[in-house]
Scaffold this active site. Structure first.
Site, PDB file in Angstrom:
ATOM      1  N   ILE A  41      -8.166  -2.050   4.713  1.00 55.82           N
ATOM      2  CA  ILE A  41      -8.792  -1.014   3.889  1.00 55.82           C
ATOM      3  C   ILE A  41      -9.840  -1.630   2.962  1.00 55.82           C
ATOM      4  O   ILE A  41     -10.967  -1.130   2.861  1.00 55.82           O
ATOM      5  CB  ILE A  41      -7.717  -0.242   3.090  1.00 55.82           C
ATOM      6  CG1 ILE A  41      -6.799   0.512   4.060  1.00 55.82           C
ATOM      7  CG2 ILE A  41      -8.354   0.710   2.081  1.00 55.82           C
ATOM      8  CD1 ILE A  41      -5.523   1.061   3.443  1.00 55.82           C
ATOM      9  N   CYS A  73      -3.956  -3.862  -2.335  1.00 49.41           N
ATOM     10  CA  CYS A  73      -2.945  -4.848  -1.937  1.00 49.41           C
ATOM     11  C   CYS A  73      -1.627  -4.114  -1.677  1.00 49.41           C
ATOM     12  O   CYS A  73      -1.449  -2.986  -2.136  1.00 49.41           O
ATOM     13  CB  CYS A  73      -2.771  -5.886  -3.045  1.00 49.41           C
ATOM     14  SG  CYS A  73      -2.394  -5.131  -4.639  1.00 49.41           S
ATOM     15  N   PRO A  74      -0.704  -4.726  -0.945  1.00 51.18           N
ATOM     16  CA  PRO A  74       0.604  -4.078  -0.775  1.00 51.18           C
ATOM     17  C   PRO A  74       1.413  -4.193  -2.063  1.00 51.18           C
ATOM     18  O   PRO A  74       1.091  -5.016  -2.927  1.00 51.18           O
ATOM     19  CB  PRO A  74       1.242  -4.896   0.346  1.00 51.18           C
ATOM     20  CG  PRO A  74       0.578  -6.223   0.286  1.00 51.18           C
ATOM     21  CD  PRO A  74      -0.805  -6.016  -0.250  1.00 51.18           C
ATOM     22  N   THR A  87      -5.296   3.444  -4.763  1.00 52.60           N
ATOM     23  CA  THR A  87      -4.854   4.173  -3.561  1.00 52.60           C
ATOM     24  C   THR A  87      -3.863   3.311  -2.774  1.00 52.60           C
ATOM     25  O   THR A  87      -3.633   3.567  -1.592  1.00 52.60           O
ATOM     26  CB  THR A  87      -6.045   4.559  -2.645  1.00 52.60           C
ATOM     27  OG1 THR A  87      -6.683   3.361  -2.198  1.00 52.60           O
ATOM     28  CG2 THR A  87      -7.045   5.443  -3.346  1.00 52.60           C
ATOM     29  N   SER A  88      -3.275   2.281  -3.422  1.00 51.61           N
ATOM     30  CA  SER A  88      -2.365   1.391  -2.677  1.00 51.61           C
ATOM     31  C   SER A  88      -0.926   1.872  -2.814  1.00 51.61           C
ATOM     32  O   SER A  88      -0.466   2.676  -1.996  1.00 51.61           O
ATOM     33  CB  SER A  88      -2.545  -0.058  -3.112  1.00 51.61           C
ATOM     34  OG  SER A  88      -2.213  -0.225  -4.477  1.00 51.61           O
ATOM     35  N   ARG A  89      -0.228   1.414  -3.827  1.00 56.40           N
ATOM     36  CA  ARG A  89       1.117   1.911  -4.125  1.00 56.40           C
ATOM     37  C   ARG A  89       1.218   2.056  -5.649  1.00 56.40           C
ATOM     38  O   ARG A  89       0.693   1.223  -6.395  1.00 56.40           O
ATOM     39  CB  ARG A  89       2.200   0.941  -3.633  1.00 56.40           C
ATOM     40  CG  ARG A  89       2.447   0.998  -2.132  1.00 56.40           C
ATOM     41  CD  ARG A  89       3.100   2.301  -1.674  1.00 56.40           C
ATOM     42  NE  ARG A  89       3.371   2.331  -0.245  1.00 56.40           N
ATOM     43  CZ  ARG A  89       2.548   2.813   0.688  1.00 56.40           C
ATOM     44  NH1 ARG A  89       1.368   3.298   0.331  1.00 56.40           N
ATOM     45  NH2 ARG A  89       2.886   2.813   1.954  1.00 56.40           N
ATOM     46  N   ASP A 133      -4.235   7.966  -6.167  1.00 55.56           N
ATOM     47  CA  ASP A 133      -3.696   8.707  -5.018  1.00 55.56           C
ATOM     48  C   ASP A 133      -2.200   8.437  -4.895  1.00 55.56           C
ATOM     49  O   ASP A 133      -1.527   9.028  -4.062  1.00 55.56           O
ATOM     50  CB  ASP A 133      -4.415   8.287  -3.720  1.00 55.56           C
ATOM     51  CG  ASP A 133      -3.984   9.149  -2.538  1.00 55.56           C
ATOM     52  OD1 ASP A 133      -4.079  10.386  -2.647  1.00 55.56           O
ATOM     53  OD2 ASP A 133      -3.536   8.590  -1.517  1.00 55.56           O
ATOM     54  N   GLU A 173       6.269   8.813  -7.667  1.00 57.11           N
ATOM     55  CA  GLU A 173       5.769   9.931  -6.854  1.00 57.11           C
ATOM     56  C   GLU A 173       6.832  10.548  -5.949  1.00 57.11           C
ATOM     57  O   GLU A 173       6.693  11.690  -5.515  1.00 57.11           O
ATOM     58  CB  GLU A 173       4.576   9.491  -6.002  1.00 57.11           C
ATOM     59  CG  GLU A 173       4.931   8.529  -4.862  1.00 57.11           C
ATOM     60  CD  GLU A 173       3.723   8.179  -3.993  1.00 57.11           C
ATOM     61  OE1 GLU A 173       2.667   7.871  -4.563  1.00 57.11           O
ATOM     62  OE2 GLU A 173       3.865   8.218  -2.760  1.00 57.11           O
ATOM     63  N   HIS A 205      -1.152  11.435  -2.753  1.00 59.78           N
ATOM     64  CA  HIS A 205      -0.966  10.540  -1.602  1.00 59.78           C
ATOM     65  C   HIS A 205      -1.553  11.158  -0.325  1.00 59.78           C
ATOM     66  O   HIS A 205      -0.861  11.322   0.685  1.00 59.78           O
ATOM     67  CB  HIS A 205       0.521  10.206  -1.398  1.00 59.78           C
ATOM     68  CG  HIS A 205       0.727   8.856  -0.775  1.00 59.78           C
ATOM     69  ND1 HIS A 205       1.686   7.959  -1.196  1.00 59.78           N
ATOM     70  CD2 HIS A 205       0.069   8.241   0.248  1.00 59.78           C
ATOM     71  CE1 HIS A 205       1.631   6.871  -0.452  1.00 59.78           C
ATOM     72  NE2 HIS A 205       0.644   7.012   0.433  1.00 59.78           N
TER      73      HIS A 205
HETATM   74  P1  NAD Z   1      -3.457  -5.056   4.766  1.00 55.99           P
HETATM   75  O1  NAD Z   1      -2.122  -5.710   4.950  1.00 55.99           O
HETATM   76  O2  NAD Z   1      -4.421  -5.061   5.889  1.00 55.99           O
HETATM   77  O3  NAD Z   1      -4.197  -5.697   3.501  1.00 55.99           O
HETATM   78  C1  NAD Z   1      -3.552  -5.988   2.294  1.00 55.99           C
HETATM   79  C2  NAD Z   1      -4.271  -7.202   1.697  1.00 55.99           C
HETATM   80  O4  NAD Z   1      -3.740  -7.420   0.381  1.00 55.99           O
HETATM   81  C3  NAD Z   1      -4.052  -8.486   2.506  1.00 55.99           C
HETATM   82  O5  NAD Z   1      -5.297  -9.085   2.805  1.00 55.99           O
HETATM   83  C4  NAD Z   1      -3.213  -9.356   1.568  1.00 55.99           C
HETATM   84  O6  NAD Z   1      -3.485 -10.740   1.724  1.00 55.99           O
HETATM   85  C5  NAD Z   1      -3.679  -8.828   0.214  1.00 55.99           C
HETATM   86  N1  NAD Z   1      -2.796  -9.187  -0.886  1.00 55.99           N
HETATM   87  C6  NAD Z   1      -1.469  -9.448  -0.870  1.00 55.99           C
HETATM   88  N2  NAD Z   1      -1.056  -9.798  -2.114  1.00 55.99           N
HETATM   89  C7  NAD Z   1      -2.149  -9.764  -2.909  1.00 55.99           C
HETATM   90  C8  NAD Z   1      -2.358 -10.044  -4.284  1.00 55.99           C
HETATM   91  N3  NAD Z   1      -1.359 -10.451  -5.080  1.00 55.99           N
HETATM   92  N4  NAD Z   1      -3.612  -9.923  -4.776  1.00 55.99           N
HETATM   93  C9  NAD Z   1      -4.635  -9.525  -3.972  1.00 55.99           C
HETATM   94  N5  NAD Z   1      -4.495  -9.261  -2.666  1.00 55.99           N
HETATM   95  C10 NAD Z   1      -3.257  -9.382  -2.144  1.00 55.99           C
HETATM   96  O7  NAD Z   1      -3.134  -3.578   4.280  1.00 55.99           O
HETATM   97  P2  NAD Z   1      -4.112  -2.321   4.300  1.00 55.99           P
HETATM   98  O8  NAD Z   1      -3.934  -1.582   5.574  1.00 55.99           O
HETATM   99  O9  NAD Z   1      -5.465  -2.742   3.865  1.00 55.99           O
HETATM  100  O10 NAD Z   1      -3.423  -1.419   3.174  1.00 55.99           O
HETATM  101  C11 NAD Z   1      -3.337  -1.863   1.825  1.00 55.99           C
HETATM  102  C12 NAD Z   1      -2.294  -1.044   1.108  1.00 55.99           C
HETATM  103  O11 NAD Z   1      -2.759   0.311   0.996  1.00 55.99           O
HETATM  104  C13 NAD Z   1      -0.971  -0.921   1.884  1.00 55.99           C
HETATM  105  O12 NAD Z   1      -0.101  -1.977   1.582  1.00 55.99           O
HETATM  106  C14 NAD Z   1      -0.418   0.395   1.441  1.00 55.99           C
HETATM  107  O13 NAD Z   1       0.488   0.174   0.358  1.00 55.99           O
HETATM  108  C15 NAD Z   1      -1.632   1.155   0.914  1.00 55.99           C
HETATM  109  N6  NAD Z   1      -1.932   2.357   1.740  1.00 55.99           N
HETATM  110  C16 NAD Z   1      -2.056   3.542   1.097  1.00 55.99           C
HETATM  111  C17 NAD Z   1      -2.359   4.684   1.833  1.00 55.99           C
HETATM  112  C18 NAD Z   1      -2.570   6.023   1.159  1.00 55.99           C
HETATM  113  O14 NAD Z   1      -2.555   7.060   1.847  1.00 55.99           O
HETATM  114  N7  NAD Z   1      -2.782   6.073  -0.157  1.00 55.99           N
HETATM  115  C19 NAD Z   1      -2.485   4.604   3.219  1.00 55.99           C
HETATM  116  C20 NAD Z   1      -2.362   3.357   3.826  1.00 55.99           C
HETATM  117  C21 NAD Z   1      -2.081   2.230   3.081  1.00 55.99           C
END
Ligand code: NAD
Length: 336
Positions: free
Chosen positions: A155, A204-205, A231-233, A257, A262, A294
């Site tokens: 993302i 990030c996750p 928009t992550s968690r 988001d 939530e 979300h």
């Molecule tokens: P991804 O695994 O491709 O990318 C996550 C990135 O975060 C990785 O490159 C990882 O190295 C990096 N990371 C890990 N720890 C970190 C830290 N401490 N500091 C900085 N970066 C760090 O995941 P993605 O598909 O890009 O999704 C990212 C997050 O978005 C998911 O984990 C999920 O929680 C969230 N998400 C939300 C929605 C939504 O509808 N709002 C939908 C999909 C995903």
């Protein structure tokens, strides 16, 4: 094989039914969220399909194991809601959908940025009430602004490409820099990122290392007036610290988001009830806060990919005993 789909909505039924070609699996759609109390609703020996706010802690996993469930196929990317150690001990395989249109979330993120910047959420209401005054709607050019991206996975990488088109200066932090981002972003430390960003966006996750990454200390180091987007968690942000930052004016605007608590709110129509969560209710009082429930993933393309990958996970498990995209306990360790 039966596939018991918890937290299922009409749209889940539509996309999963389309992906389940030739009615290969008997889809059992269950509206309740998965918990230790609802685990028994899954037919014995079925595969279980769960979503972001389903509870996959130890007690629920024990209940699923007692019900002879051997596969939980998450229809999302994040797996922070699963006790992976307990799942492994019980012999339950966990699968996820690692990639399903990163564009959906990246584009929604940009939508939040633009709406907050140009106050579109407020302009919409004003114009409908015949108020065409512009006072209070002043925005800024995105071009030339510094955007700090926390996490340049799928993302974050798509977002970097979109914002490059806007002419933004991009900084990023990630323990595993993305080759696809080379030339688009400059990698810096988290502390440098928060100090320089006009807009800070989280991708990030949620892990022990990123829980409350944005806390009082991080907010103190941010530029006054910073725009913060998550928009992550939800729990990557300490919501109480962010409310304090909004009250003092240090945080200029907030787009969410996702929200720490939530699970008690999102994905349901609660419009006839009072919101019991005072922290969330406080967030809603700020004119410079925009919250979506979300929905960043919620596009035709993403739901199609989620459903197809979920069926592929079940099918691989049926054939080989392992899902296509398995989540293992060491993945969490490597992400912290
Ligand atoms: P991804 O695994 O491709 O990318 C996550 C990135 O975060 C990785 O490159 C990882 O190295 C990096 N990371 C890990 N720890 C970190 C830290 N401490 N500091 C900085 N970066 C760090 O995941 P993605 O598909 O890009 O999704 C990212 C997050 O978005 C998911 O984990 C999920 O929680 C969230 N998400 C939300 C929605 C939504 O509808 N709002 C939908 C999909 C995903």
């Amino acid at each position: 094989m039966d596939l018991a789909v918890f937290s299922s909505k009409a749209y889940d039924q539509r996309f999963l039914a389309a992906a389940n070609t030739a009615d290969r699996y008997r889809l059992v759609f269950l509206e309740p969220r998965l918990s230790h109390e609802t685990a028994a609703l899954a037919p014995r020996g079925s595969a279980v399909c769960a979503f972001v706010n389903d509870d996959l802690g130890s007690v629920t996993l024990e209940a699923l194991a007692a019900n002879e469930v051997r596969l939980v196929a998450l229809r999302c990317a994040g797996f922070n809601n699963v006790d992976l150690g307990v799942a492994a001990r019980l012999g339950i395989r966990i699968a996820r959908v690692p990639a399903y249109s990163p564009h959906s979330v990246a584009e929604h993120t940009v939508g939040l940025m633009l709406s907050l910047n140009r106050k579109l959420h407020r302009a919409y209401n004003r114009v409908r009430e015949g108020n065409f005054a512009l006072d209070g709607l002043l925005g800024f050019d995105m071009a030339g602004k510094t955007v700090g991206i926390v996490g340049t996975g799928q993302i974050g990488t798509v977002l970097a490409a979109i914002l490059t088109g806007f002419g933004c200066r991009l900084l990023a932090t990630d323990p595993v820099p993305s080759p696809a981002c080379a030339g688009l972003v400059r990698y810096v430390t988290f502390d440098e990122l928060v100090a320089e960003a006009d807009i800070l966006t989280l991708h990030c996750p949620l892990t022990p290392a990123t829980e409350h990454l944005v806390d009082d200390r991080a907010i103190d180091r941010m530029k006054p007036g910073v725009m913060l987007i998550n928009t992550s968690r939800g729990a990557v942000i300490d919501t109480r610290a962010v409310i304090a930052g909004l009250k003092s004016g240090h945080i200029g605007s907030l787009g969410l988001d996702v929200y720490e608590e939530e699970a008690d709110l999102f994905f349901e129509d609660l419009s006839e009830r009072a919101i019991a969560d005072d922290v969330f209710a406080r967030l809603l009082t700020f004119p410079n806060v925009l919250i979506t429930g979300h929905q960043a993933f919620f596009t035709e393309e993403a739901l199609t990919a989620i459903a197809e990958t979920t069926i592929a996970n079940v099918s691989a498990f049926e054939r080989t005993g392992r899902p296509l995209h398995e989540v293992t306990a060491d993945m969490r360790a490597s992400r912290t």
